[in-house]
Design an enzyme around this catalytic site. Structure first.
Site, short mmCIF file in Angstrom:
data_model
loop_
_atom_site.label_atom_id
_atom_site.label_comp_id
_atom_site.label_asym_id
_atom_site.label_seq_id
_atom_site.Cartn_x
_atom_site.Cartn_y
_atom_site.Cartn_z
N ASN A 1 8.04 18.72 -3.72
CA ASN A 1 8.33 18.53 -5.16
C ASN A 1 7.17 18.93 -6.06
O ASN A 1 7.09 18.54 -7.22
CB ASN A 1 8.82 17.10 -5.43
N GLU B 1 -6.27 6.32 -10.17
CA GLU B 1 -6.23 7.64 -9.52
C GLU B 1 -7.33 8.56 -10.04
O GLU B 1 -7.93 9.31 -9.27
CB GLU B 1 -4.84 8.25 -9.71
N HIS C 1 2.30 15.85 -8.47
CA HIS C 1 2.24 14.39 -8.61
C HIS C 1 1.71 14.06 -9.99
O HIS C 1 0.78 14.70 -10.47
CB HIS C 1 1.31 13.80 -7.55
N TYR D 1 -2.06 7.54 -1.57
CA TYR D 1 -0.67 7.15 -1.32
C TYR D 1 -0.56 5.78 -0.64
O TYR D 1 0.47 5.47 -0.04
CB TYR D 1 0.03 8.22 -0.48
N LYS E 1 0.52 20.03 -5.76
CA LYS E 1 0.50 19.85 -4.31
C LYS E 1 0.43 21.22 -3.60
O LYS E 1 0.62 22.28 -4.23
CB LYS E 1 1.76 19.09 -3.88
P1 CMP Z 1 4.84 11.75 -5.58
O1 CMP Z 1 5.16 11.71 -7.04
O2 CMP Z 1 3.62 12.45 -5.17
O3 CMP Z 1 4.77 10.25 -5.04
C1 CMP Z 1 5.11 9.89 -3.73
C2 CMP Z 1 5.62 11.04 -2.94
O4 CMP Z 1 6.27 10.71 -1.76
C3 CMP Z 1 6.68 11.76 -3.76
O5 CMP Z 1 6.09 12.42 -4.83
C4 CMP Z 1 7.34 12.61 -2.71
O6 CMP Z 1 6.69 13.88 -2.55
C5 CMP Z 1 7.13 11.79 -1.46
N1 CMP Z 1 8.39 11.25 -1.00
C6 CMP Z 1 9.13 10.30 -1.58
N2 CMP Z 1 10.24 10.06 -0.85
C7 CMP Z 1 10.17 10.88 0.22
C8 CMP Z 1 11.01 11.10 1.33
N3 CMP Z 1 12.14 10.42 1.48
N4 CMP Z 1 10.64 12.03 2.22
C9 CMP Z 1 9.47 12.71 2.06
N5 CMP Z 1 8.64 12.53 1.02
C10 CMP Z 1 8.99 11.63 0.11
#
Ligand code: CMP
Length: 143
Positions: free
Chosen positions: A112, A126, A115, A49, A9
């Protein structure tokens, strides 16, 4: 052979973690069959998403993914979908185990870093969304 979709990301790219993250997948012995850096369109981010579209963080998540370049990859290997999720660690880096990518470098659930597809069927969907057939290689290491 099993394949998974991995995206570094904008936070992972901006923090200079692309090499570190690719290195972890290489060290585990997976095969890189697709790789590109791109600026993500709103349409692509929303489709990727889509499962989260009713969640309160959806708009912010889409804004963030489109805010600066990402690195999209396809990795191949036995059990790569589940294994990649283990390498990546829990969604919230504050709960992720040390030794995982998010556990070692992640800041918050919104930052984080990476993905990874959550299941084999999701991975196929995907990969088809992010890559054309021509962009994917078919090869096996011989050394
Ligand atoms: P990812 O694995 O990309 O899949 C969905 C994403 O939503 C997750 O990682 C996070 O980056 C994001 N995400 C999930 N929960 C929250 C939250 N409470 N606030 C902001 N982002 C979120």
């Amino acid at each position: 052979m099993e394949r998974t979709f991995i995206m570094i990301k904008p936070d992972g790219v901006q923090r200079g973690l692309v090499g570190e993250i690719i290195g972890r997948f290489e060290a585990k012995g997976f095969t890189l069959v697709g790789l590109k850096s791109l600026s993500v369109s709103r349409e692509l981010a929303e489709e990727h998403y889509d499962v989260h579209k009713e969640r309160p963080f959806f708009g912010g998540l889409v804004d963030f993914i489109c805010s600066s370049p990402v690195v999209a990859m396809v990795w191949e290997g036995d059990g790569v979908v589940a294994s990649a999720r283990k390498l990546i660690g829990a969604t919230n880096p504050l709960s992720a185990e040390p030794g995982t990518i998010r556990g070692d470098f992640g800041v918050s659930v919104g930052l984080n870093l990476i993905h990874g597809s959550d299941a084999i069927e999701t991975a196929q969907k995907e990969i088809n969304l992010w890559f054309s057939e021509k962009e994917l290689l078919s090869w096996e290491p011989t050394v």
